[in-house]
Design an enzyme around this catalytic site. Structure first.
Site, short mmCIF file in Angstrom:
data_model
loop_
_atom_site.label_atom_id
_atom_site.label_comp_id
_atom_site.label_asym_id
_atom_site.label_seq_id
_atom_site.Cartn_x
_atom_site.Cartn_y
_atom_site.Cartn_z
N ARG A 42 -3.90 4.50 -8.35
CA ARG A 42 -2.88 3.50 -8.66
C ARG A 42 -3.49 2.21 -9.18
O ARG A 42 -4.58 1.83 -8.77
CB ARG A 42 -2.04 3.21 -7.43
N ASP A 77 -0.20 -3.72 0.79
CA ASP A 77 0.31 -3.34 2.10
C ASP A 77 0.52 -4.57 2.96
O ASP A 77 -0.37 -5.43 3.04
CB ASP A 77 -0.65 -2.39 2.81
N ASP A 112 -1.95 -1.56 -5.13
CA ASP A 112 -1.31 -1.21 -3.87
C ASP A 112 -1.34 -2.46 -3.01
O ASP A 112 -2.41 -3.07 -2.86
CB ASP A 112 -2.05 -0.06 -3.20
N ARG A 162 2.63 -0.03 -11.22
CA ARG A 162 2.69 1.05 -10.22
C ARG A 162 4.01 1.78 -10.33
O ARG A 162 5.08 1.17 -10.35
CB ARG A 162 2.54 0.48 -8.82
#
Length: 151
Positions: free
Chosen positions: A91, A96, A94, A80
């Protein structure tokens, strides 16, 4: 140890392999206690290929900022581009930080619970599959109720 809930998504490359590798790497920062099934979703607010998403529960001794730093390092290791963060661009990975125990954090670059957690079916669905009774520490509503409301 604190239970941190993390959302993972990928829409470039071998998405499944990337998510599995990310889970392995997260295991170096605690113990991945469980993970949801992978679900395929369309990108939200952007163009590009569909995402493969999952949620995991990580028991960790890292503080929230340290865990954020670790997830960003994992993202970089898996290809990334840090400059593309927040752009909505496709991407390879990811990650989070959704929840960190029942803590609330609001500091530059880190807000917990994730500020859009309650709006995102691609996170709520897999999170509710693992922990429907988990209470959102700001809204005071269970993840299961949030998932039903958005679905």
């Amino acid at each position: 140890m604190t239970d941190a809930w993390l959302g993972l998504g990928a829409n470039l490359g071998d998405r499944r392999a990337t998510l599995l590798r990310a889970l392995d790497l997260l295991g170096e920062h605690g113990e991945v206690l469980e993970r949801s099934a992978f679900i395929e979703t369309e990108p939200v607010g952007a163009e590009g290929p569909d995402y493969l998403n999952a949620v995991c529960r990580l028991a960790t001794e890292l503080a929230p900022r340290e865990l954020l730093d670790a997830t960003q390092a994992i993202e970089a290791a898996l290809g990334r581009d840090p400059a593309a963060k927040g752009t909505g661009a496709p991407r390879p990975i990811d990650i989070d930080l959704l929840l960190y125990g029942d803590r609330r954090v609001d500091e530059p670059g880190l807000v917990i619970p994730h500020p859009r957690l309650h709006e995102r079916a691609f996170v709520l669905e897999p999170l509710a599959s693992l922990a429907p009774g988990l209470v959102h520490p700001v809204l005071g509503v269970t993840v299961g109720a949030l998932a039903e409301g958005i679905g």
